[in-house]
Design an enzyme around this catalytic site. Structure first.
Site, PDB file in Angstrom:
ATOM      1  CG  HIS A  24      -1.969  -1.093   1.470  1.00 51.59           C
ATOM      2  ND1 HIS A  24      -1.643  -1.898   2.737  1.00 51.59           N
ATOM      3  CD2 HIS A  24      -2.729  -2.108   0.351  1.00 51.59           C
ATOM      4  CE1 HIS A  24      -2.610  -2.863   2.329  1.00 51.59           C
ATOM      5  NE2 HIS A  24      -2.588  -2.781   1.008  1.00 51.59           N
ATOM      6  CB  CYS A 129     -13.031 -17.449  -3.908  1.00 52.04           C
ATOM      7  SG  CYS A 129     -11.340 -16.502  -2.915  1.00 52.04           S
TER       8      CYS A 129
HETATM    9  O1  ME8 Z   1      -7.753  -4.632  -4.094  1.00 46.91           O
HETATM   10  N1  ME8 Z   1       3.051  -5.411  -3.928  1.00 46.91           N
HETATM   11  O2  ME8 Z   1      -7.573  -3.063  -1.953  1.00 46.91           O
HETATM   12  P1  ME8 Z   1      -6.495  -3.929  -1.642  1.00 46.91           P
HETATM   13  C1  ME8 Z   1       3.530  -3.981  -4.330  1.00 46.91           C
HETATM   14  N2  ME8 Z   1     -10.020  -2.832  -2.168  1.00 46.91           N
HETATM   15  N3  ME8 Z   1       1.735  -3.790  -3.983  1.00 46.91           N
HETATM   16  C2  ME8 Z   1       1.179  -4.050  -3.194  1.00 46.91           C
HETATM   17  C3  ME8 Z   1       1.193  -5.238  -2.284  1.00 46.91           C
HETATM   18  C4  ME8 Z   1       2.411  -5.901  -2.781  1.00 46.91           C
HETATM   19  N4  ME8 Z   1       3.167  -7.168  -2.370  1.00 46.91           N
HETATM   20  N5  ME8 Z   1      -0.232  -5.932  -1.949  1.00 46.91           N
HETATM   21  C5  ME8 Z   1      -0.986  -4.877  -2.143  1.00 46.91           C
HETATM   22  C6  ME8 Z   1      -8.038  -3.835  -3.249  1.00 46.91           C
HETATM   23  N6  ME8 Z   1      -0.674  -3.449  -2.992  1.00 46.91           N
HETATM   24  C7  ME8 Z   1      -9.051  -2.957  -3.277  1.00 46.91           C
HETATM   25  C8  ME8 Z   1      -9.209  -1.906  -4.090  1.00 46.91           C
HETATM   26  S1  ME8 Z   1      -9.807  -0.384  -6.196  1.00 46.91           S
HETATM   27  C9  ME8 Z   1     -11.516   0.439  -6.665  1.00 46.91           C
HETATM   28  C10 ME8 Z   1     -10.527  -1.732  -4.937  1.00 46.91           C
HETATM   29  C11 ME8 Z   1      -1.251  -2.227  -3.134  1.00 46.91           C
HETATM   30  O3  ME8 Z   1      -6.179  -3.001   0.334  1.00 46.91           O
HETATM   31  C12 ME8 Z   1      -1.429  -1.976  -4.775  1.00 46.91           C
HETATM   32  O4  ME8 Z   1      -1.230  -1.330  -5.577  1.00 46.91           O
HETATM   33  O5  ME8 Z   1      -6.189  -5.444  -0.886  1.00 46.91           O
HETATM   34  C13 ME8 Z   1      -2.994  -2.966  -5.324  1.00 46.91           C
HETATM   35  O6  ME8 Z   1      -3.578  -3.180  -6.308  1.00 46.91           O
HETATM   36  C14 ME8 Z   1      -3.042  -2.255  -3.536  1.00 46.91           C
HETATM   37  O7  ME8 Z   1      -2.614  -2.703  -2.790  1.00 46.91           O
HETATM   38  C15 ME8 Z   1      -4.216  -3.096  -2.707  1.00 46.91           C
HETATM   39  O8  ME8 Z   1      -5.322  -3.293  -2.217  1.00 46.91           O
END
Ligand code: ME8
Length: 642
Positions: A24, A129
């Site tokens: 994040h 899932c």
């Molecule tokens: O998917 N490396 O939220 P999320 C790099 N709510 N970036 C990473 C990462 C990693 N290991 N892990 C997470 C969601 N991210 C939905 C999104 S949008 C309308 C809804 C970052 O909290 C990266 O930006 O799971 C990824 O796409 C996002 O956190 C997923 O956050």
């Protein structure tokens, strides 16, 4: 006055089932850097971020913790909001999907798509899932398990509302083909096209019956159902611009870009464009997709206990060093491994050695020779002109690479200037000019260095705002982002005013000590090498090796060493790698181009007899001679070897 061009960016709207981690922090920091960069390119900017608070995943996480979903959402959303400024992230809007404003956006949009005839009621059975918040088809499962979470999904059959997504599959495919920059980097565009070409794009189930889930936004046309969380969350991007049709929306939407990681490509590349099309809206301008941060080449996960806490990093190393490291280390689009050792190594080599030393040397010379007041240059000679050419090329490359999210390559370009400045000091030798009483030349050299360091600081501001501001202050420069345009920096030299009051010294980028255990490991490594016995290593040590498949693009003899060959190797990165290898006696250069090789990809950058090298080619040797290791079959450049 003509209106400024606009630039709008979003991060994903993060789930509130876990506190912010490295992933994040990465997305948010690079989003902030990009928006700061666009500000310095004279644009009016918008950065929207927020938290995604509805759905099964959140409801279940709350239940596990024994709190209400609202309480969990309030607490974790607050954590995200507190974390952003500590990462140096300045956003324009932070959207919570449980806010009244956002609910209104979603309901209005749903009604519009419903009225357009693109939502219907039907029965559906599928493998659900909870982790992914989606249904899987039989085919998509791997050995009956969700491919993301490796858990058995639940089979659910129920009546629901569906969005006619399949109706737009051909149109979207054509749109992506006609607009090559719509999704970048290329590999994710290819992936999105493959999803559309598989012919399996189904309609999207966009509701959940309240009998199963109440934690969501009511469908405006059926109060017994709530909206599917993805259909809700994507719309936060429009809420962040005050909603469709607002003045802000009209101003920014044509230049709206999204930034995500590869995990959520499908909702952004397929769901979102088809939703917009159905509602009669223009598509966003571009989708930018980055890779994943791994920790020792393993996915970060709570159960493995290897989740990197960005606030711990920021507290330990400082926010600017953290931001510099993650942007320099990850090649946008590829996965990257996070280690603190690598962070320390970067701080020491790039920041303390290359930039910090140079900067403090220049300030002390200015203190010694000019009482910390910038001298006026005499006339520029060939040496200065060559340096100016280098600076122009470096800044031009930096600006265009940055604009395309190629942060690592952009910083590497800026460092070509930093290294050029170091060379300039060594060659011009101001201390000798001083000794010999060559005061005109001395003033030109010291002024040139100060003037160039001002340019370096301005270009670094998007990445390391605090350090860059401090540098500018110590160089006696007033700085206002609204009055600065990086494009102007290409227009000439001499913007630093002679007479500017300089700091007498600076220690902005101190060297960091390697953790003790690391030093000991290094010593042990050295000892093992000296005794020529292959010491046993821990598995973790082996895991530190980043072995990749590379394709040799070109090979040349080293200009002044018979035993060396200079390779350009494609490792799937932005730029080919330069690698120097001592194998000239075994091969003819012309026999090697096009071959695939195995490369140790995470060795530090070095110069071997003045030629840059980063990496090592693996070979095997016996009494018959030496061969280069190659994969058994063709593998895409950059493929990981484990
Ligand atoms: O998917 N490396 O939220 P999320 C790099 N709510 N970036 C990473 C990462 C990693 N290991 N892990 C997470 C969601 N991210 C939905 C999104 S949008 C309308 C809804 C970052 O909290 C990266 O930006 O799971 C990824 O796409 C996002 O956190 C997923 O956050």
């Amino acid at each position: 006055m003509t209106a400024k061009k606009t630039f709008a960016l979003t991060t994903p709207i993060f789930y509130v089932n876990a506190k912010p981690h490295l992933g994040h922090a990465y997305t948010s920091s690079i989003a902030d850097s990009m928006v700061r960069f666009q500000r310095l390119m004279g644009k009016e900017v918008s950065l929207v971020t927020g938290t995604d608070e509805h759905g099964d995943k959140i409801a279940q996480a709350a239940e596990k913790q024994g709190v209400t979903p609202q309480k969990l959402a309030d607490d974790v959303s607050a954590l995200f909001q507190e974390t952003m400024p500590r990462l140096g992230v300045q956003f324009s809007r932070f959207i919570r999907t449980t806010s009244a404003e956002h609910k209104a956006t979603v309901q209005k949009f749903l009604q519009k798509v419903y009225d357009n005839g693109d939502i219907y009621f039907g029965e559906y059975g599928g493998h659900y899932c909870t982790g992914c918040e989606r249904f899987y088809t039989e085919k998509e499962l791997e050995n009956g398990l969700c491919p993301q979470h490796l858990v058995a999904p639940q089979y659910i059959s129920e009546k629901n509302y569906f969005f006619r997504m399949s109706k737009y599959a051909d149109w979207l495919k054509q749109y992506i083909l006609d607009n090559p920059d719509f999704i970048q980097p290329e590999r994710y565009r290819t992936e999105a096209l493959a999803l559309l070409e598989s012919g399996e794009l189904e309609d999207l189930c966009i509701s959940r019956p309240k009998s199963r889930l109440t934690w969501g936004i009511d469908l405006p046309f059926d109060k017994d159902y709530v909206c599917y969380v993805w259909f809700d969350a994507l719309l936060a991007y429009t809420t962040g611009l005050d909603g469709v049709g607002s003045e802000k929306f009209n101003k920014f939407w044509p230049n709206q870009q999204h930034l995500i990681a590869k995990d959520i490509l499908k909702p952004h590349a397929i769901f979102w464009p088809t939703m917009l099309k159905s509602a009669g809206l223009d598509l966003y301008h571009r989708l930018n997709v980055h890779g994943y941060w791994l920790v020792r080449d393993t996915k970060m996960s709570k159960s493995l206990g290897n989740v990197v806490d960005p606030l711990h990093m920021v507290t330990t190393y400082g926010v600017d060093v953290f931001r510099y490291f993650i942007m320099r280390e990850m090649h946008f689009g590829n996965d990257s491994s996070f280690t603190e050792d690598a962070l320390i190594a970067r701080q020491n080599s790039d920041l303390a050695n290359d930039l910090g030393n140079l900067y403090s040397r220049v300030l002390s010379m200015a203190a010694k020779y000019y009482n910390s007041s910038a001298p006026a240059p005499a006339s520029y000679g060939d040496r200065e002109k060559a340096l100016q050419d280098l600076a122009l090329e470096s800044m031009r490359n930096y600006q265009s690479l940055f604009d395309n999210f190629k942060f690592s390559a952009a910083l590497e370009s800026l460092w070509e200037l930093v290294r050029g400045l170091n060379k300039y000091v060594d060659v011009a030798a101001p201390w000798a000019l001083h000794k010999e009483g060559k005061s005109d030349e001395l003033a030109t050299v010291v002024y040139t260095l100060l003037d160039m360091l001002r340019k370096v600081a301005l270009h670094l501001w998007p990445v390391m705002p605090g350090s860059a501001e401090k540098m500018l202050e110590q160089l006696g420069q007033a700085f206002d982002p609204a009055q600065t345009n990086l494009a102007d920096e290409l227009g000439g030299f001499g913007q630093l005013k002679p007479g500017a009051k300089l700091a007498a010294s600076s220690n902005l980028f101190p060297r960091l000590e390697m953790p003790k255990a690391e030093e000991e490991a290094k010593d042990a490594g050295k000892a093992a090498k000296e005794s020529q016995t292959a010491a046993t290593i821990e598995f973790e040590d082996f895991q530190k090796l980043d072995l990749r498949v590379g394709t040799i693009l070109s090979v040349e003899k080293h200009p002044d060493a018979d035993k060396l060959l200079c390779f350009k190797v494609d490792l799937g990165e932005d730029k080919p790698r330069s690698i120097v290898s001592g194998i000239a006696e075994y091969f003819k250069p012309e026999d090697l181009a096009g071959k695939q090789v195995v490369v140790v990809a995470n060795l530090p950058f070095r110069k071997i007899r003045k030629v840059e090298s980063q990496g090592m080619l693996l070979t095997a040797e016996d009494e018959k001679g030496l061969t280069l290791l190659t994969p058994g079959a063709y593998k895409a450049p950059g493929s990981k070897i484990s």
